[in-house]
Scaffold this active site. Structure first.
Site, short mmCIF file in Angstrom:
data_model
loop_
_atom_site.label_atom_id
_atom_site.label_comp_id
_atom_site.label_asym_id
_atom_site.label_seq_id
_atom_site.Cartn_x
_atom_site.Cartn_y
_atom_site.Cartn_z
N ARG A 229 1.03 -1.07 0.05
CA ARG A 229 -0.02 0.00 0.03
C ARG A 229 0.80 1.15 -0.04
O ARG A 229 0.38 2.20 -0.41
CB ARG A 229 -0.94 -0.01 1.05
CG ARG A 229 -2.01 -0.94 1.17
CD ARG A 229 -3.20 -0.85 2.22
NE ARG A 229 -4.04 -1.90 2.05
CZ ARG A 229 -4.17 -2.99 2.96
NH1 ARG A 229 -3.28 -3.18 3.65
NH2 ARG A 229 -5.21 -3.99 2.31
N ASP A 277 30.67 0.64 -1.25
CA ASP A 277 30.52 1.39 0.26
C ASP A 277 31.51 0.86 1.05
O ASP A 277 31.36 0.48 2.18
CB ASP A 277 29.02 0.74 0.60
CG ASP A 277 28.44 1.73 1.89
OD1 ASP A 277 28.92 2.81 1.88
OD2 ASP A 277 27.83 1.42 2.64
#
Length: 386
Positions: A229, A277
């Site tokens: 949602r 990273d």
């Protein structure tokens, strides 16, 4: 001796296609052509690769350290040079040394060191990536929450001072501490503004993308997840075609299955590209180091705070390429593009980096057939030899 040189005796991947029985010809710092061996002129300086592969140099847009140096702990030209040299040993020919959230004073010193590094022509140095301090405390990861703060005018002015200096510059921000107008101002100046360390919604992420945000920092990590949602930042990164997306390919930060789903789901033209990273451990036998006064532990391929929070990655670029190829089942050509062509596109450098084409920078890597390192070349100069 002729300035024009030819690397012979290896298969050549130009970023799109393979070339057999051919040579990579370059003059000075630029590529001239990939020529069939039968068409090489007499007298050209030939360098025998003795088998293996020639591929475009890797481009890493998120590198916190290497060779024992962490940028947050050493904001000097010597430190930047050491980081670049450490990663060149693993095929990285262009990179953005990355400053993790810190004080304004440390950030200013980093910017000044970066400007000097550019003046001195440090091999591989593209510019800087400022990962913070304008992030979300809720998604801080290993960033010190006491240093996270809203973006101010002085921060923008500091970044704008780099506009005509660096080849590329990246700024990771969160809408929680940076307005869309501030993001747009930096994007209009030509910087890669990146969403990261944020708990924001899909709709807000979309608004920032429309304002000029170009990239998303280490997909899945330190951001609102994909929900059915509320798609969150992960959903925005995959759904919004203009966004280019970095991902850490070590199998620790992101499960291989999630990486595969993301690669299949990503809307273009923006692509998913590999970042390491990496921290100061790369190229060393260090067991621990310090970030913002906190000890980071190195164990079993992981770098963590004492509470287990991941703090950067302990992987280099050629290892990331091997992982993408082996663990994800990607064709080697695609794994190589994720480390070269796609970050070049994200960084506005696709007109001269990320492929082996006439006029492009002579940045390339010689690998064994099994993807082992042989040598690294930046601007036509061999900077590393196994």
């Amino acid at each position: 001796m002729s300035m024009t040189k030819a690397i012979t005796g290896a298969r050549i991947f130009d970023g799109t296609s393979w070339h057999e029985d051919a040579a990579l010809v370059f003059k000075g710092s630029r590529i001239e052509a990939i020529r069939p061996m039968a068409e090489l002129p007499e007298g050209i300086d030939r360098i025998d690769a003795e088998g293996g592969l020639i591929v475009p140099g890797f481009i890493d847009l998120q590198v916190n350290g290497g060779g024992g140096v962490l940028l947050n702990e050493e904001q000097t030209v010597a430190g930047l040079r050491q980081i670049c040299a450490a990663h060149a040993k693993f095929g990285t020919t262009a990179l953005l040394p990355t400053l993790i959230t810190d004080t304004y004073e440390i950030t200013s010193r980093t910017v000044e060191a970066g400007k000097q590094a550019k003046t001195e022509g440090v091999p591989g140095f593209l510019g800087l990536h400022l990962e913070g301090p304008h992030l979300s405390v809720a998604r801080k990861g290993a960033h010190d929450p006491n240093l996270i703060r809203p973006m101010e005018e002085k921060d923008i002015e500091l970044m704008l001072s780099c506009r005509d200096v660096f080849d590329a510059m990246m700024i990771t921000i969160a809408p929680e501490n940076v307005t869309a107008e501030q993001a747009a101002r930096l994007a209009q100046a030509g910087f890669m503004v990146s969403l990261g360390h944020t708990d924001t919604t899909y709709e807000v992420a979309k608004t920032y993308a429309e304002a000029g945000v170009r990239t998303v920092t280490h997909l899945f990590n330190a951001m609102s997840p994909l929900g059915h949602r509320e798609p969150g930042v992960v959903g925005a990164a995959l759904d919004i075609g203009s966004l280019h997306v970095g991902i850490i390919a070590d199998g620790i930060h992101v499960h291989p299955a999630a990486m595969g789903v993301a690669l299949r789901a990503k809307n273009g033209p923006g692509r998913i590209f590999i970042v390491t990273d990496a921290m100061s451990t790369i190229g060393t036998d260090m067991k621990s180091f310090t970030l913002n006064g906190r000890e980071i532990l190195r164990r079993d391929g992981r770098l963590t705070l004492a509470d287990g929070t991941l703090a950067g990655a302990d992987i280099d670029m050629i290892s990331s390429v091997r992982f993408a190829h082996a663990a994800l089942g990607l064709p080697i050509e695609e794994a190589l593009r994720m480390a070269s062509a796609y970050p070049a596109e994200a960084a506005y450098l696709a007109d001269r980096k990320g492929a082996l084409k006439p006029g492009f920078d002579a940045d390339f890597v010689l690998l064994t057939a099994e993807l082992g390192m042989k040598s690294t070349w930046i601007g036509g100069v061999k900077v590393h030899q196994e």
